[in-house]
Design a protein around this motif. Structure first.
Motif, PDB file in Angstrom:
ATOM      1  N   UNK A  90       0.870  -1.177   0.000  1.00  0.00           N
ATOM      2  CA  UNK A  90       0.000   0.000   0.000  1.00  0.00           C
ATOM      3  C   UNK A  90       0.907   1.226   0.000  1.00  0.00           C
ATOM      4  N   UNK A  91       0.850   2.062  -1.041  1.00  0.00           N
ATOM      5  CA  UNK A  91       1.875   3.096  -1.215  1.00  0.00           C
ATOM      6  C   UNK A  91       1.567   4.468  -0.644  1.00  0.00           C
ATOM      7  N   UNK A  92       0.286   4.778  -0.434  1.00  0.00           N
ATOM      8  CA  UNK A  92      -0.052   6.127   0.012  1.00  0.00           C
ATOM      9  C   UNK A  92      -1.506   6.143   0.465  1.00  0.00           C
ATOM     10  N   UNK A  93      -1.865   7.218   1.131  1.00  0.00           N
ATOM     11  CA  UNK A  93      -3.246   7.454   1.537  1.00  0.00           C
ATOM     12  C   UNK A  93      -3.601   8.877   1.142  1.00  0.00           C
ATOM     13  N   UNK A  94      -4.847   9.092   0.784  1.00  0.00           N
ATOM     14  CA  UNK A  94      -5.262  10.401   0.295  1.00  0.00           C
ATOM     15  C   UNK A  94      -5.578  11.355   1.448  1.00  0.00           C
ATOM     16  N   UNK A  95      -5.651  12.626   1.138  1.00  0.00           N
ATOM     17  CA  UNK A  95      -6.026  13.631   2.138  1.00  0.00           C
ATOM     18  C   UNK A  95      -7.420  13.338   2.690  1.00  0.00           C
ATOM     19  N   UNK A  96      -8.281  12.820   1.832  1.00  0.00           N
ATOM     20  CA  UNK A  96      -9.631  12.458   2.288  1.00  0.00           C
ATOM     21  C   UNK A  96      -9.568  11.349   3.339  1.00  0.00           C
ATOM     22  N   UNK A  97      -8.707  10.352   3.102  1.00  0.00           N
ATOM     23  CA  UNK A  97      -8.517   9.306   4.106  1.00  0.00           C
ATOM     24  C   UNK A  97      -8.043   9.905   5.426  1.00  0.00           C
ATOM     25  N   UNK A  98      -7.004  10.734   5.335  1.00  0.00           N
ATOM     26  CA  UNK A  98      -6.358  11.244   6.538  1.00  0.00           C
ATOM     27  C   UNK A  98      -7.260  12.166   7.335  1.00  0.00           C
ATOM     28  N   UNK A  99      -8.251  12.758   6.663  1.00  0.00           N
ATOM     29  CA  UNK A  99      -9.188  13.634   7.370  1.00  0.00           C
ATOM     30  C   UNK A  99     -10.000  12.863   8.417  1.00  0.00           C
ATOM     31  N   UNK A 100     -10.014  11.528   8.298  1.00  0.00           N
ATOM     32  CA  UNK A 100     -10.759  10.707   9.252  1.00  0.00           C
ATOM     33  C   UNK A 100     -10.081  10.558  10.596  1.00  0.00           C
ATOM     34  N   UNK A 101      -8.823  11.010  10.698  1.00  0.00           N
ATOM     35  CA  UNK A 101      -8.138  11.003  11.978  1.00  0.00           C
ATOM     36  C   UNK A 101      -7.942   9.625  12.574  1.00  0.00           C
ATOM     37  N   UNK A 102      -7.938   9.573  13.895  1.00  0.00           N
ATOM     38  CA  UNK A 102      -7.634   8.322  14.596  1.00  0.00           C
ATOM     39  C   UNK A 102      -8.620   7.216  14.251  1.00  0.00           C
ATOM     40  N   UNK A 103      -9.883   7.558  14.079  1.00  0.00           N
ATOM     41  CA  UNK A 103     -10.889   6.535  13.751  1.00  0.00           C
ATOM     42  C   UNK A 103     -10.549   5.861  12.425  1.00  0.00           C
ATOM     43  N   UNK A 104     -10.120   6.667  11.444  1.00  0.00           N
ATOM     44  CA  UNK A 104      -9.726   6.079  10.154  1.00  0.00           C
ATOM     45  C   UNK A 104      -8.574   5.113  10.334  1.00  0.00           C
ATOM     46  N   UNK A 105      -7.547   5.532  11.087  1.00  0.00           N
ATOM     47  CA  UNK A 105      -6.375   4.675  11.255  1.00  0.00           C
ATOM     48  C   UNK A 105      -6.753   3.359  11.930  1.00  0.00           C
ATOM     49  N   UNK A 106      -7.558   3.421  12.963  1.00  0.00           N
ATOM     50  CA  UNK A 106      -7.924   2.189  13.670  1.00  0.00           C
ATOM     51  C   UNK A 106      -8.700   1.244  12.754  1.00  0.00           C
ATOM     52  N   UNK A 107      -9.571   1.795  11.938  1.00  0.00           N
ATOM     53  CA  UNK A 107     -10.306   0.974  10.973  1.00  0.00           C
ATOM     54  C   UNK A 107      -9.363   0.404   9.923  1.00  0.00           C
ATOM     55  N   UNK A 108      -8.376   1.207   9.526  1.00  0.00           N
ATOM     56  CA  UNK A 108      -7.418   0.757   8.518  1.00  0.00           C
ATOM     57  C   UNK A 108      -6.584  -0.409   9.046  1.00  0.00           C
ATOM     58  N   UNK A 109      -6.193  -0.358  10.304  1.00  0.00           N
ATOM     59  CA  UNK A 109      -5.390  -1.442  10.864  1.00  0.00           C
ATOM     60  C   UNK A 109      -6.159  -2.760  10.808  1.00  0.00           C
TER      61      UNK A 109
END
Length: 257
Positions: A90-109
């Motif tokens: 997985x090479x990158x994440x978009x600004x839209x992804x990153x706008x989700x903050x900690x909740x996005x990261x936990x879901x991504x893991x």
């Protein structure tokens, strides 16, 4: 065993868009041992496999967007198994992804665990390639970069450290190589040069920037890195000339026969 030298084809994205086959032939002639894909042009997996075999390049991995990992994973698996690649990154994440903050990261893991399990079942390995933003926030007291690898088991997610971005983020690349030794099969060699005050930092050819590359390569060999991967996000010179300059530096410094 001496680490192998590969090229991330994103550096040559304009060239491959015009002539994928001819560009790969030039990469092989320069002395690169393998390539990491960033798209496959319009070549079928069989055509790509046959071309790589003809010119003596290994296909060791591919950068695959999160969207394709979510929506087209079976296609990627089939393609990469045909060309003989081992790593899906997985090479990158978009600004839209990153706008989700900690909740996005936990879901991504959690999502990464599932992708890693699927790839492991197919005999492939999953990895993540960093930029600087993974060092700009923390989860449970760790940088997001480290929290990711704490949350996902080592057999499901390998590390592809981009040395240039680690240093750009104000972290110690040598320390990070040591920290992830044994889990770090892929290492992006990317040199940065700090400009005058007010100027942007940009990527440059190997040996032209601020990274202590010889020390980093020695550390990579101790850490059992399999592939050192040249990548330059933007090239002031023609990209083919830039990747030629970088491999010339590797040869001149004893890192490539």
């Amino acid at each position: 065993m001496k680490v192998k030298i590969g090229l991330q084809l994103y550096t040559l994205r304009d060239e491959t868009a015009k002539d994928f086959t001819g560009t790969l032939r030039q990469v092989a002639e320069m002395g690169y041992e393998g390539v990491e894909f960033a798209g496959y042009g319009n070549a079928s997996a069989e055509e790509m496999r046959d071309l790589l075999n003809e010119i003596g390049l290994a296909a060791f991995g591919s950068h695959v967007s999160l969207q394709r990992l979510e929506e087209n994973l079976d296609e990627e698996i089939a393609y990469l198994k045909t060309v003989g690649a081992k790593y899906v990154i997985c090479p990158y994440l978009t600004a839209e992804h990153l706008a989700g903050g900690e909740a996005f990261w936990r879901e991504l893991f959690v999502k990464f665990k599932g992708i890693g399990e699927r790839l492991r079942a197919e005999g492939l390995e999953f990895a993540y390639h960093n930029h600087a933003f993974e060092f700009e926030s923390k989860i449970d007291g760790e940088f997001v970069f480290d929290a990711m690898y704490s949350a996902v088991d080592a057999d499901l997610l390998k590390v592809e450290i981009d040395l240039g971005w680690v240093q750009y983020a104000g972290q110690d690349p040598l320390a990070y190589i040591a920290k992830y030794a044994g889990r770090l099969p892929l290492l992006h060699l990317k040199d940065f040069r700090q400009g005058k005050p007010g100027e942007a930092i940009d990527t440059v050819e190997l040996g032209q920037g601020d990274l202590a590359l010889n020390e980093l390569i020695a550390a990579a060999e101790k850490a059992q890195v399999e592939w050192l991967i040249v990548e330059q996000d933007r090239c002031a010179n023609p990209p083919l000339a830039s990747v030629q300059t970088s491999i010339n530096w590797l040869k001149a410094n004893g890192h490539k026969a």
